[in-house]
Motif scaffolding. Sequence first.
Motif, PDB file in Angstrom:
ATOM      1  N   GLU A 138       0.824  -1.212   0.000  1.00  0.00           N
ATOM      2  CA  GLU A 138       0.000   0.000   0.000  1.00  0.00           C
ATOM      3  C   GLU A 138       0.856   1.258   0.000  1.00  0.00           C
ATOM      4  OE1 GLU A 138      -2.905  -0.091   3.090  1.00  0.00           O
ATOM      5  OE2 GLU A 138      -4.018  -1.731   2.149  1.00  0.00           O
ATOM      6  N   GLU A 139       1.975   1.241   0.728  1.00  0.00           N
ATOM      7  CA  GLU A 139       2.873   2.394   0.724  1.00  0.00           C
ATOM      8  C   GLU A 139       3.465   2.622  -0.656  1.00  0.00           C
ATOM      9  OE1 GLU A 139       5.730   1.721   3.791  1.00  0.00           O
ATOM     10  OE2 GLU A 139       4.328   2.244   5.392  1.00  0.00           O
ATOM     11  N   GLU A 140       3.849   1.532  -1.324  1.00  0.00           N
ATOM     12  CA  GLU A 140       4.395   1.661  -2.678  1.00  0.00           C
ATOM     13  C   GLU A 140       3.331   2.174  -3.638  1.00  0.00           C
ATOM     14  OE1 GLU A 140       6.047  -2.111  -3.741  1.00  0.00           O
ATOM     15  OE2 GLU A 140       7.687  -1.936  -2.297  1.00  0.00           O
ATOM     16  N   ALA A 141       2.095   1.717  -3.487  1.00  0.00           N
ATOM     17  CA  ALA A 141       1.012   2.193  -4.351  1.00  0.00           C
ATOM     18  C   ALA A 141       0.759   3.678  -4.116  1.00  0.00           C
ATOM     19  CB  ALA A 141      -0.252   1.390  -4.091  1.00  0.00           C
ATOM     20  N   LYS A 142       0.793   4.109  -2.853  1.00  0.00           N
ATOM     21  CA  LYS A 142       0.610   5.533  -2.550  1.00  0.00           C
ATOM     22  C   LYS A 142       1.758   6.356  -3.126  1.00  0.00           C
ATOM     23  CE  LYS A 142      -2.019   4.987   1.706  1.00  0.00           C
ATOM     24  NZ  LYS A 142      -1.988   5.139   3.170  1.00  0.00           N
ATOM     25  N   LYS A 143       2.967   5.819  -3.024  1.00  0.00           N
ATOM     26  CA  LYS A 143       4.128   6.525  -3.558  1.00  0.00           C
ATOM     27  C   LYS A 143       4.012   6.683  -5.079  1.00  0.00           C
ATOM     28  CE  LYS A 143       9.165   6.293  -3.593  1.00  0.00           C
ATOM     29  NZ  LYS A 143      10.332   5.493  -3.207  1.00  0.00           N
ATOM     30  N   LEU A 144       3.609   5.599  -5.747  1.00  0.00           N
ATOM     31  CA  LEU A 144       3.419   5.677  -7.200  1.00  0.00           C
ATOM     32  C   LEU A 144       2.300   6.647  -7.560  1.00  0.00           C
ATOM     33  CD1 LEU A 144       3.819   1.946  -8.258  1.00  0.00           C
ATOM     34  CD2 LEU A 144       5.351   3.837  -8.773  1.00  0.00           C
ATOM     35  N   ALA A 145       1.232   6.649  -6.772  1.00  0.00           N
ATOM     36  CA  ALA A 145       0.129   7.576  -7.040  1.00  0.00           C
ATOM     37  C   ALA A 145       0.590   9.020  -6.874  1.00  0.00           C
ATOM     38  CB  ALA A 145      -1.044   7.281  -6.108  1.00  0.00           C
ATOM     39  N   ARG A 146       1.391   9.265  -5.832  1.00  0.00           N
ATOM     40  CA  ARG A 146       1.909  10.630  -5.651  1.00  0.00           C
ATOM     41  C   ARG A 146       2.824  11.026  -6.806  1.00  0.00           C
ATOM     42  NH1 ARG A 146       4.532  10.209  -0.169  1.00  0.00           N
ATOM     43  NH2 ARG A 146       3.795   8.133  -0.314  1.00  0.00           N
ATOM     44  N   ASN A 182       1.606  14.333 -13.635  1.00  0.00           N
ATOM     45  CA  ASN A 182       0.457  14.854 -14.369  1.00  0.00           C
ATOM     46  C   ASN A 182       0.319  16.356 -14.179  1.00  0.00           C
ATOM     47  OD1 ASN A 182      -0.286  12.507 -15.528  1.00  0.00           O
ATOM     48  ND2 ASN A 182      -1.909  12.029 -14.058  1.00  0.00           N
ATOM     49  N   LYS A 183       0.585  16.849 -12.981  1.00  0.00           N
ATOM     50  CA  LYS A 183       0.482  18.292 -12.751  1.00  0.00           C
ATOM     51  C   LYS A 183       1.492  19.044 -13.599  1.00  0.00           C
ATOM     52  CE  LYS A 183      -1.304  17.951  -8.088  1.00  0.00           C
ATOM     53  NZ  LYS A 183      -1.005  18.088  -6.673  1.00  0.00           N
TER      54      LYS A 183
END
Length: 195
Positions: free
Chosen positions: A132-140, A146-147
Amino acid sequence: MSLASWFRWNEPPNRVSQRNPSEMVAETLMMELSWQMKQAEKQHRERENEYRKIKTGVDYGWLVSYPKQSYDISPGERLQLEDMCSKIHPSYCGPVILRFRQLIAEYEPEVQEISRLFRSVLQEAADKIKEEEEAKKLARQWNTRNKTSLSLTTFKSRSRISPFISDIKTISEDVERGTQPTRRVWSMPEFRSTK
C-alpha cells in the motif's frame, strides 16, 4: 507551607502516560499471542482429560493441578515478534488480530505452532502495508507528473509554429514544386503546403 502541598494530594490524578502508538500495538498483539497460547494449552489439557476418561472410564481431573502456563516462546523469538509487531500500523492491529483468530479457529494448532502462525500473520500484514505504501508513492509520483505535464500543455505561446510555411528557400522545395505529390495511404494524413 502546608502538608498537602508536600504530598500533592490536591492535584488531579495524572492521566496515563502518552505512549507511542507502535508500543501500544506491539503490546496488544503480544497479549493476543499469549492469550491464544493459554487457550491452546487449555484445550490440549481438556482433550487429554477426555482421552483419559474414555481410556480408563474414571475421571481423575479434579485431582490434577496444572501449571499456569507450561509452554513459553524463547526470549529471542519474543524479541523478534515484538519487533515485527512494532512495525504494524495501528490501523492494521484489529485486522491482524481477526486474521490470527481466524487461522487459530481454522487450523486448531498445537501450542508450539502458534508463534509460527502468528509470525506468518504479521509478515502478511507487513507485506500488505508495504504494498500500500508503494502504491501511494506511485500515485503521488503520477499526480506530480500529471500536474507538471498539464502545466506544460496548458501553456500557450503567442507565436505559432508552422512547419510548412518557411521564408527560407531550400533545394528540396524546388524539387517538390516540379513534381506532383504522391498520394499517401489512407491511414496516413496528407500534408500539403498552402502557398
